[in-house]
Design an enzyme around this catalytic site. Structure first.
Site, PDB file in Angstrom:
ATOM      1  N   GLU A  63       0.911  -1.162  -0.146  1.00  0.00           N
ATOM      2  CA  GLU A  63      -0.179  -0.025   0.092  1.00  0.00           C
ATOM      3  C   GLU A  63       0.750   1.268  -0.060  1.00  0.00           C
ATOM      4  OE1 GLU A  63      -2.378  -3.413   1.292  1.00  0.00           O
ATOM      5  OE2 GLU A  63      -0.459  -2.703   2.059  1.00  0.00           O
ATOM      6  N   PHE A  88      -6.164  -0.637   5.125  1.00  0.00           N
ATOM      7  CA  PHE A  88      -4.696  -0.505   4.661  1.00  0.00           C
ATOM      8  C   PHE A  88      -4.178   0.891   4.148  1.00  0.00           C
ATOM      9  CE2 PHE A  88      -6.102  -4.941   4.147  1.00  0.00           C
ATOM     10  CZ  PHE A  88      -5.686  -5.590   5.397  1.00  0.00           C
TER      11      PHE A  88
END
Length: 321
Positions: A63, A88
């Site tokens: 991410e 995330f």
């Protein structure tokens, strides 16, 4: 124009609206690109990938790299939409969002799916109830949580035209579509769904539908309620909130988020300085979620219309005499 109403038959997920809106943008704008962190089936960015594979980038389960790549594409003149689960995208990548996207004011659109406890069976580890707080605290960040499928499509088109960083939360479950006439979403502007004099209810996301039912239940009790759909958490529609607080004298906020730091906190911060009135918050009471069906979890954590009603009655009881 008729008042908005709930469609009992038509239920759609806001994440599906995101997927459809991306495909529409891809057809009309060559500068739109889409990035995902190996969750494109769940975030619905796969819809865009099928139509425009040359403008889709899967960075894998990374991410921070997702956001960094989006920043680079924005610097190259593209309009990147970067997606992952809310847990995330807002949590693991926060520092990169702050320093690589928002601080330099890059034109990156962060759209997070699977926000709130309506993620359901995935459990507390994936049920992000902190994202409004940690995103809105970043200076000059725009934070949005649309109420239904149709508003979500408008939101995605609106942020594509907006110059600057934006965070949008969309959801997993199919929820009722709100029937509206001539509604146009505007960043930073509340939608007035109903008007009353006894209490002002301010909601966003999945809680707008619950609040609409609550308004009907309150009317049966002889209580008239104003209802605002506050899709934009930041910047808040300060003018409308203050005006309705003055008219009603009591406020209830409703969100699928921790009561600390989210919509309720934003409204309280504003009214404490501008026009102090009782503000009662419906939301997650500083507790983690649990594994269960999304509808069962709304019941368990007190995020239903009947809970909005009881909180409204409490707010009214606290009015200045």
């Amino acid at each position: 124009m008729g008042a908005p109403s709930q469609s009992t038959a038509d239920k759609k997920a806001t994440r599906d609206a995101y997927g459809e809106a991306l495909v529409e943008l891809g057809a009309s704008r060559q500068d739109v690109v889409v990035l995902d962190a190996d969750l494109s089936g769940s975030t619905k960015t796969a819809d865009f990938k099928k139509k425009y594979p040359e403008r889709f980038f899967n960075v894998g389960v990374a991410e921070q790299n997702l956001v960094g790549h989006a920043a680079g594409l924005a610097l190259s003149g593209f309009v990147p939409f970067a997606s992952s689960f809310a847990m995330f995208l807002s949590g693991r990548a926060w520092e990169v969002v702050r320093n690589s996207v928002v601080y330099p004011k890059l034109n990156v659109k962060l759209v997070a799916s699977h926000g709130g406890i309506t993620v359901g069976e995935d459990g507390a580890s994936h049920q992000c109830i902190e994202d409004f707080a940690i995103m809105r605290v970043i200076p000059e960040m725009t934070v949005i949580c649309p109420s239904d499928f149709n508003e979500t499509k408008q939101v995605i088109h609106a942020i594509a035209d907006y110059k600057g960083p934006v965070y949008v939360r969309v959801g997993r479950p199919a929820i009722p579509v709100i029937e509206r006439e001539n509604y146009k979403f505007q960043i930073g502007k509340a939608e007035v769904i109903s008007e009353g004099k006894d209490v002002c209810i301010i909601a966003n996301g999945v809680m707008v539908n619950e609040a609409m039912t609550a308004v009907t239940l309150l009317k049966e009790k002889g209580i008239s309620a104003t209802l605002l759909n506050m899709a934009t958490i930041k910047p808040l529609d300060k003018e409308t909130i203050i005006a309705k607080a003055k008219e009603c004298g009591a406020v209830v906020t409703c969100e699928e988020h921790n009561v600390i730091g989210g919509l309720g906190s934003a409204v309280s911060e504003l009214l404490s300085e501008e026009y102090p009135v009782p503000v009662i918050k419906v939301g997650m009471k500083d507790t983690f979620g649990k594994s269960g069906t999304w509808s069962g979890l709304l019941d368990y954590f007190g995020l239903r219309a009947k809970d909005v009603v009881s909180h409204a009655e409490l707010a009214i009881s606290k009015k200045k005499k």
